[in-house]
Design a protein around this motif. Structure first.
Motif: not given
Length: 655
Positions: A436-464
């Protein structure tokens, strides 16, 4: 051999302060090196501020009305919103007023805690759904900067030593108190500690406040160690026994225990810790044919019945050894090889055969030394776990106690392999749970994003606000795919208050709706979008501030509903309304745990049609881990839309 802990405790009534006790302990030649026993030796006792912490405020009913309606407005049609106003006003003027009065009376009668604390514990413990994916979040450490220290044995030994040093500092009340410093250069100083330390505990918070420093609630920290959630019918319980000195270790579905403290409560030497771990890693016992840990992946009532059976056939004592262990240490044979998807699936759920999801937390280390924490959520929130996580990471990379050339000692090797009595019935439980757990885990979709076009510092620079930009990206991505707006949950800590837990911040607002609609219209004006974005950021920051100060509306409305139940009053109509259910169906469930030590963090969707989004604004990029169920959504599709949204936002800001 005397222990530091015993000397401190036995002399507590004789000596005026912790420093005198430490001086006595240092003079004792029978004690192991005191500098080794403790991660921190704070001049301020760990719980020095606890008594004087402010209490979580019960919001005004009319304020909750306004905030609730503001959160509903971007989600509803004009007709639906008009109905919601009528229903809400009817609630506020009738049963809401009575419930508010009863809630305030209950709060005044329980000044030792917060109005939400017991209700929140019960919410978790009564829920019958499985813990992994549904509730247990993950945090994954950055790799050690020195490659040779990422060896599985070396890294595990260092993390274990530092984790126990943290625990001993906490037990003996010399762990540095958790304080949020508004101006660290002025308050995170010896002067701050001296002045607040001279104040009695009942006034210490006020002294910190004068420095613009805010002590945080630490009542959850004790739940980190020697604790587990035990499945029970209808409602689980949290069990703890802080007298035990052993850790439980899982490898290949087998369980081992060994003491990390000697009989006097002193931490074993690094070479002795290394020897115990070496013995487990060198054990050639094959993978468990019937890995008991997979039973912790199930519905709580189902697991409760199975555990009763296991105890009836002679497993009570061995299960208690798992329950009382300081924590669960998991040694996996998986090799990550910098595969981000593999990291998320390995630490979030794995195949369940080498896990025990009920423990307060499991420290997991893979074959190639990638390490992280999977923690059970009922006992506490991210504040306690993140503090522990950051402190042990910092120590293991700056001053590790185990080097790659350290030789194991032959002293204090106490490894025992736990033996379970399994009959045909319990074996059938395990086989069924695995499938049951194997079936459940296989039903899960997982992905991720690492976006280098914006940074924490850049957001603060633009005052957002960086947090606003990420949340705006989530709204824009969902709108791009579905052309609508849905209930969105952002977790916000209320740990600035005694027994504070979390509050919900609602990031889908009128302004974010206007931004997304304008962004996805024909020929949008960049200047106009940027102006709306600034308004989004200001509004977002204000909502975060309100939530962290206990001035959200979600916990208040939940408590009013529970007050009605407690007093056998009719359930108010508002809680069964379309709008309340729509808002609280968290299609976008989000949480951030940003820290330099965090490589990744995440959790599962909270509803089958939803997304679970763990995110961080890093100094050099924006990152998010996204989970969903394949039958309803694609995390990859969402990540692609999110990438486009971040590109659009970066383009608007740069213009």
């Amino acid at each position: 051999m005397l222990s530091v802990s015993k000397i401190l405790k036995s002399n507590n009534s004789t000596f005026k302060n912790v420093q005198e006790l430490r001086n006595l302990a240092t003079k004792s030649k029978k004690i192991r090196d005191i500098a080794y026993q403790y991660m921190q030796r704070s001049k301020l006792p760990t719980m020095h501020f606890q008594k004087s912490l402010p209490r979580l405020p019960v919001p005004q009913l009319n304020d909750t009305r306004d905030r609730y309606l503001n959160a509903l407005r971007p989600l509803l049609t004009s007709d639906q919103y008009a109905e919601a106003i009528k229903r809400t006003d009817n609630f506020v003027t009738k049963e809401g007023a009575e419930l508010q009065s009863k809630l305030i009376a209950k709060d005044k009668a329980n000044k030792h805690t917060s109005y939400i604390s017991d209700y929140w514990f019960n919410l978790y413990l009564r829920d019958r759904v499985s813990l992994p994916i549904n509730y247990n979040p993950i945090l994954v450490f950055q790799n050690d900067t020195k490659p040779e220290y990422n060896d599985q044995l070396v890294r595990t030994a260092n993390l274990l030593v530092s984790a126990v040093r943290f625990m001993l500092s906490l037990r003996d009340q010399i762990l540095e108190p958790e304080v949020f410093h508004m101006q660290p250069k002025k308050s995170n100083t010896p002067l701050f500690r001296t002045i607040t330390g001279l104040l009695p505990e009942s006034l210490s918070w006020y002294g910190a406040y004068l420095f613009k420093a805010f002590p945080l609630d630490m009542s959850q920290f004790g739940g980190l160690f020697n604790a587990t959630r035990i499945p029970m019918l209808n409602k689980d319980k949290i069990f703890s026994d802080h007298s035990c000195n052993h850790v439980v270790v899982q490898r290949n579905g087998n369980f081992y225990i060994f003491d990390v403290l000697d009989s006097d409560g002193n931490l074993l030497l690094p070479s002795e810790i290394l020897a115990n771990l070496s013995k487990i890693l060198n054990d050639n016992t094959p993978k468990a044919e019937y890995p008991l840990g997979v039973l912790t992946t199930q519905n709580r009532d189902q697991w409760a019945k199975q555990r009763i059976h296991l105890e009836e056939i002679g497993n009570h004592d061995v299960l208690r050894k798992i329950d009382t262990a300081i924590f669960n240490l998991v040694l996996d044979d998986t090799i990550i090889e910098n595969n981000k998807h593999k990291i998320l699936s390995e630490f979030l759920h794995s195949d369940g055969t080498n896990r025990w999801f009920d423990k307060s937390f499991s420290l997991i280390v893979t074959k190639d030394g990638v390490a992280g924490v999977n923690f059970e959520h009922s006992w506490g929130d991210g504040v306690a776990v993140l503090r522990f996580f950051q402190d042990i990471y910092a120590e293991t990379i700056t001053k590790p106690f185990v080097s790659p050339d350290l030789k194991p000692s032959s002293n204090n090797v106490t490894v025992q392999k736990l033996q379970f009595n399994l009959d045909d019935k319990s074996k059938s439980f395990i086989n069924k749970a695995r499938k049951e757990y194997n079936d459940w885990c296989n039903s899960l979709s997982i992905d991720y994003i690492l976006f280098e076009g914006l940074t924490k510092g850049a957001c603060k620079k633009f005052k957002v606000s960086p947090d606003c930009i990420m949340q705006l990206g989530f709204q824009a991505a969902y709108h791009l795919i579905n052309s609508k707006f849905v209930g969105t949950y952002e977790s916000c800590s209320t740990s600035a208050f005694k027994h504070g837990r979390t509050e919900t911040m609602r990031p889908c607002t009128d302004k974010t709706k206007a931004f997304c609609e304008k962004l996805h219209s024909n020929n949008p004006s960049k200047q106009e979008l940027r102006a709306i974005m600034q308004e989004c950021s200001s509004g977002h920051s204000e909502l975060v501030k309100q939530a962290s100060l206990g001035q959200g509306f979600d916990r208040h409305m939940f408590a009013l509903m529970k007050i009605a139940e407690d007093n056998n009053m009719p359930r108010p109509e508002i809680y069964d309304s379309y709008e309340y259910k729509y808002l609280n169906k968290s299609i976008l469930s989000t949480s951030t745990l940003s820290a330099p030590s965090v490589l990744a963090g995440g959790f599962g969707p909270v509803v089958k049609e939803g997304f679970g989004i763990g995110y961080s604004a890093f100094p050099d990029k924006l990152g998010a881990a996204v989970t969903s169920y394949k039958a309803h959504n694609s995390s990859t599709q969402f990540v692609e839309a999110l990438h486009k949204s971040f590109v659009d936002i970066a383009h608007i800001l740069s213009g």
